[in-house]
Design a protein around this motif. Structure first.
Motif, PDB file in Angstrom:
ATOM      1  N   THR A  22       0.852  -1.190   0.000  1.00  0.00           N
ATOM      2  CA  THR A  22       0.000   0.000   0.000  1.00  0.00           C
ATOM      3  C   THR A  22       0.890   1.243   0.000  1.00  0.00           C
ATOM      4  O   THR A  22       1.735   1.405   0.885  1.00  0.00           O
ATOM      5  CB  THR A  22      -0.925   0.029   1.229  1.00  0.00           C
ATOM      6  N   TRP A  23       0.680   2.096  -0.986  1.00  0.00           N
ATOM      7  CA  TRP A  23       1.497   3.289  -1.188  1.00  0.00           C
ATOM      8  C   TRP A  23       0.623   4.509  -0.930  1.00  0.00           C
ATOM      9  O   TRP A  23      -0.382   4.719  -1.608  1.00  0.00           O
ATOM     10  CB  TRP A  23       2.055   3.296  -2.604  1.00  0.00           C
ATOM     11  N   VAL A  24       1.010   5.303   0.053  1.00  0.00           N
ATOM     12  CA  VAL A  24       0.183   6.414   0.513  1.00  0.00           C
ATOM     13  C   VAL A  24       0.913   7.726   0.238  1.00  0.00           C
ATOM     14  O   VAL A  24       2.085   7.884   0.597  1.00  0.00           O
ATOM     15  CB  VAL A  24      -0.116   6.287   2.020  1.00  0.00           C
ATOM     16  N   PHE A  25       0.208   8.675  -0.381  1.00  0.00           N
ATOM     17  CA  PHE A  25       0.815   9.941  -0.766  1.00  0.00           C
ATOM     18  C   PHE A  25       0.035  11.117  -0.199  1.00  0.00           C
ATOM     19  O   PHE A  25      -1.197  11.181  -0.321  1.00  0.00           O
ATOM     20  CB  PHE A  25       0.845  10.081  -2.298  1.00  0.00           C
ATOM     21  N   ASP A  26       0.755  12.045   0.414  1.00  0.00           N
ATOM     22  CA  ASP A  26       0.192  13.354   0.699  1.00  0.00           C
ATOM     23  C   ASP A  26      -0.030  14.041  -0.651  1.00  0.00           C
ATOM     24  O   ASP A  26       0.526  13.622  -1.668  1.00  0.00           O
ATOM     25  CB  ASP A  26       1.180  14.146   1.556  1.00  0.00           C
TER      26      ASP A  26
END
Length: 247
Positions: A22-26
């Motif tokens: 899971t790749w989470v970006f602001d």
């Protein structure tokens, strides 16, 4: 800031991306460069809102806005607590900006698309703002969902409850996720929760942002630092994932 010859930094004990699904970006100042001129517009709209709400001149409103930001974390949180401001009205006003300065970013789009697993946006802004900006960058379709300030019950990062609410809402295992964020303090709790952390800083100082927000802070809670998000994904993340798959 980095020198032109060094766009990435890795701590000696950095958490690797093996097993990350899971790749989470602001959003703001993370997924777009400073020359997109997005944040200065939002910042100016917030100042204008404060001017109108309190009947202040521009300089006084700006000073009050920054006082609110440092005390409460966001101007919105301050206005909700101090004056009971309706948050959706504020967000609609603050994010009513010109998007024509945002350019398609094929390199970033390609890199995000190739990341194996889920991709999510975690922002202190609104869903509408995130979707508008991501669409102009050409990357919106690569993301499963947006977790915005409303989903956080208007409690902004870096509050621990916001990250916990995000992880629970989307069923994310922090030990199998990575977070990309432009403000160092917003990575402290995620690192503590088990996420791999990447600090995204501008290649040169942006005069429209405070200096502390742009510092390449080399602290234990920051695994990686980069001033080139697309390059970092292509050079530091994807080769590793590709090698793991080939093995």
């Amino acid at each position: 800031m980095f020198s032109p010859d060094h766009s990435h930094f890795t701590t000696t004990d950095a958490r690797r991306f093996d097993g990350v699904d899971t790749w989470v970006f602001d959003l703001d100042n993370t997924l777009y460069p400073s020359d997109a001129r997005v944040w200065p517009q939002v910042d100016e709209r917030i100042t204008l809102y404060v001017m109108r709400l309190y009947g202040l001149d521009g300089l006084s409103a700006r000073a009050l806005q920054k006082h609110f930001y440092h005390r409460y974390g966001t101007t919105l949180k301050a206005l909700m607590i101090e004056d009971g401001v309706e948050p959706h009205d504020f967000l609609d006003f603050a994010h009513d900006i010109d998007h024509s300065t945002i350019k398609l970013d094929p390199a970033l789009g390609s890199a995000i698309e190739r990341l194996p697993g889920r991709k999510l946006i975690l922002t202190n802004g609104s869903r509408r703002h995130a979707e508008n900006v991501a669409a102009k960058l050409g990357i919106l379709d690569h993301f499963e969902d947006v977790f915005d300030i409303a989903a956080a019950d208007f409690v902004p990062k870096p509050e621990r409850s916001t990250y916990e609410r995000f992880l629970d809402r989307h069923g994310v295992d922090p030990r199998r996720s990575a977070l990309f964020e432009d403000i160092a303090r917003n990575l402290l709790v995620p690192h503590d929760l088990g996420m791999a952390t990447v600090l995204v800083v501008p290649p040169v100082l942006d005069p429209f942002r405070e200096r502390f927000e742009q510092e390449a802070v080399k602290e234990p809670h920051i695994d990686y630092i980069t001033n080139d998000l697309a390059g970092f994904l292509a050079e530091q993340v994807l080769p590793e994932k590709g090698a793991g798959q080939a093995a």
